[in-house]
Enzyme design. Structure first.
Site, short mmCIF file in Angstrom:
data_model
loop_
_atom_site.label_atom_id
_atom_site.label_comp_id
_atom_site.label_asym_id
_atom_site.label_seq_id
_atom_site.Cartn_x
_atom_site.Cartn_y
_atom_site.Cartn_z
N PRO A 151 0.83 -1.22 0.00
CA PRO A 151 0.00 0.00 0.00
C PRO A 151 0.85 1.26 0.00
CG PRO A 151 -0.09 -1.10 2.15
CD PRO A 151 0.65 -2.01 1.23
N GLU A 193 1.84 -7.83 8.97
CA GLU A 193 2.15 -6.40 8.99
C GLU A 193 3.04 -6.00 7.83
OE1 GLU A 193 0.83 -4.01 10.84
OE2 GLU A 193 -0.41 -5.64 11.63
C1 LIG Z 1 -2.03 -5.88 6.02
S1 LIG Z 1 -0.95 -5.45 4.71
C2 LIG Z 1 0.34 -4.62 5.54
C3 LIG Z 1 0.12 -3.14 5.58
C4 LIG Z 1 1.29 -2.39 6.21
N1 LIG Z 1 1.36 -2.63 7.63
C5 LIG Z 1 1.06 -0.92 5.95
O1 LIG Z 1 0.24 -0.32 6.66
O2 LIG Z 1 1.66 -0.35 5.02
C6 LIG Z 1 -0.25 -6.97 4.22
C7 LIG Z 1 0.25 -7.03 2.79
O3 LIG Z 1 -0.83 -6.80 1.91
C8 LIG Z 1 -0.36 -6.22 0.71
N2 LIG Z 1 -1.15 -5.02 0.43
C9 LIG Z 1 -2.05 -4.45 1.27
N3 LIG Z 1 -2.63 -3.39 0.71
C10 LIG Z 1 -2.13 -3.27 -0.53
C11 LIG Z 1 -2.34 -2.35 -1.58
N4 LIG Z 1 -3.18 -1.33 -1.47
N5 LIG Z 1 -1.65 -2.53 -2.74
C12 LIG Z 1 -0.77 -3.55 -2.87
N6 LIG Z 1 -0.53 -4.46 -1.87
C13 LIG Z 1 -1.19 -4.32 -0.72
C14 LIG Z 1 1.12 -5.95 0.90
O4 LIG Z 1 1.87 -6.97 0.25
C15 LIG Z 1 1.29 -6.01 2.41
O5 LIG Z 1 2.57 -6.41 2.79
#
Ligand SMILES: C[S@@+](CC[C@H](N)C(=O)[O-])C[C@H]1O[C@@H](n2cnc3c(N)ncnc32)[C@H](O)[C@@H]1O
Length: 251
Positions: free
Chosen positions: A89, A116
């Site tokens: 993200p 995370e």
């Molecule tokens: C719960 S998310 C982690 C978010 C991270 N703690 C942050 O707030 O930036 C877990 C994984 O989902 C993927 N992910 C979540 N949102 C995304 C997005 N908008 N675009 C691409 N990948 C995403 C990424 O690979 C990330 O490592």
């Protein structure tokens, strides 16, 4: 094109890539998708891929070694060099221009996070770019990777049955949104197909479609219109149209 997925659930992305245009592109040999599960590279009885974050706090963090070994195995599976793209993200927002650039590469390695996210040292050492599919947080990178796979697959030469159809899509023709589309029946209780589309006059049809794109883009995405490549005539025509002149429902 070859796509390698580093993911705890690589079969999820492979499944998504099994249908429609993407499935056909794979069948035609235009695209291959290969999964690499970091768990297969994890040591110990439990094949652990995540651990608690230093400094405390909630959630788990993906560990360096299983990811690094999976990335190395993916790299070694093909001699073509590949950049590692981390779906995150926090990455650059994905656009059609970036999709076009990715689609022209011979190889992609897509890294999907979970929990995370991944240990920052792995990102610094192994990741070449980060891409986001929007300002919201998914539970994992697999859906984002599936979006990338779909978007690049349809741009491979021979993936679409009609090679011209991608060029007409939104964001392609001078950066505008696509025009509205209609099919049979001509008359329906929900409305009638615009007459010009039945006229057989290709020049008139092209002009109508272009104008619909202009109106639609102005109403829905004025940011795109500002950057679009319009002729002076088109700008003048558009300026003369009432702001609510799209003629179809505003969504
Ligand atoms: C719960 S998310 C982690 C978010 C991270 N703690 C942050 O707030 O930036 C877990 C994984 O989902 C993927 N992910 C979540 N949102 C995304 C997005 N908008 N675009 C691409 N990948 C995403 C990424 O690979 C990330 O490592």
């Amino acid at each position: 094109m070859r796509i390698d997925l580093i993911s705890l659930f690589p079969e999820f992305v492979a499944q998504c890539a099994g249908f429609g245009v993407v499935g056909r592109a794979r069948e035609r040999g235009l695209l291959s998708v290969h999964g690499w599960n970091p768990r297969d590279y994890a040591g110990g009885n439990y094949r652990r891929v995540d651990d608690r974050p230093f400094g405390g706090g909630p959630g788990m963090v993906m560990m360096i070694d299983p990811l690094r070994d999976a990335i190395r195995a993916a790299r070694a599976a093909d001699p073509a060099p590949a950049r590692v793209t981390y779906l995150s993200p926090q990455g650059r927002p994905l656009t059609q221009a970036i999709v076009r650039e990715l689609a022209a590469r011979p190889r992609l390695i897509l890294l999907c996070g979970r929990y995370e996210g991944v240990d920052e040292r792995l990102v610094e050492a192994e990741v070449d770019e980060e891409l986001s599919i929007g300002d919201y947080v998914l539970s994992g990178g697999e859906l984002a990777a599936a979006v990338v796979v779909d978007a690049v697959a349809r741009l491979q030469d021979g993936a679409l049955n009609d090679a011209g159809s991608a060029a007409q899509d939104s964001f392609e023709a001078d950066g505008l949104l696509d025009c509205p589309h209609y099919t049979r029946p001509v008359e329906h209780e929900l409305g009638t197909v615009p007459e010009v589309l039945l006229s057989g006059n290709h020049a008139e049809i092209a002009r109508w479609r272009r104008r619909q794109s202009l109106l639609r883009t102005r109403r829905r995405r004025p940011d795109l219109l500002a950057a679009a490549d319009l002729s002076p005539e088109e700008r003048a025509w558009l300026a003369a149209q009432p702001e609510d002149g799209e003629g179809t429902r505003d969504r």
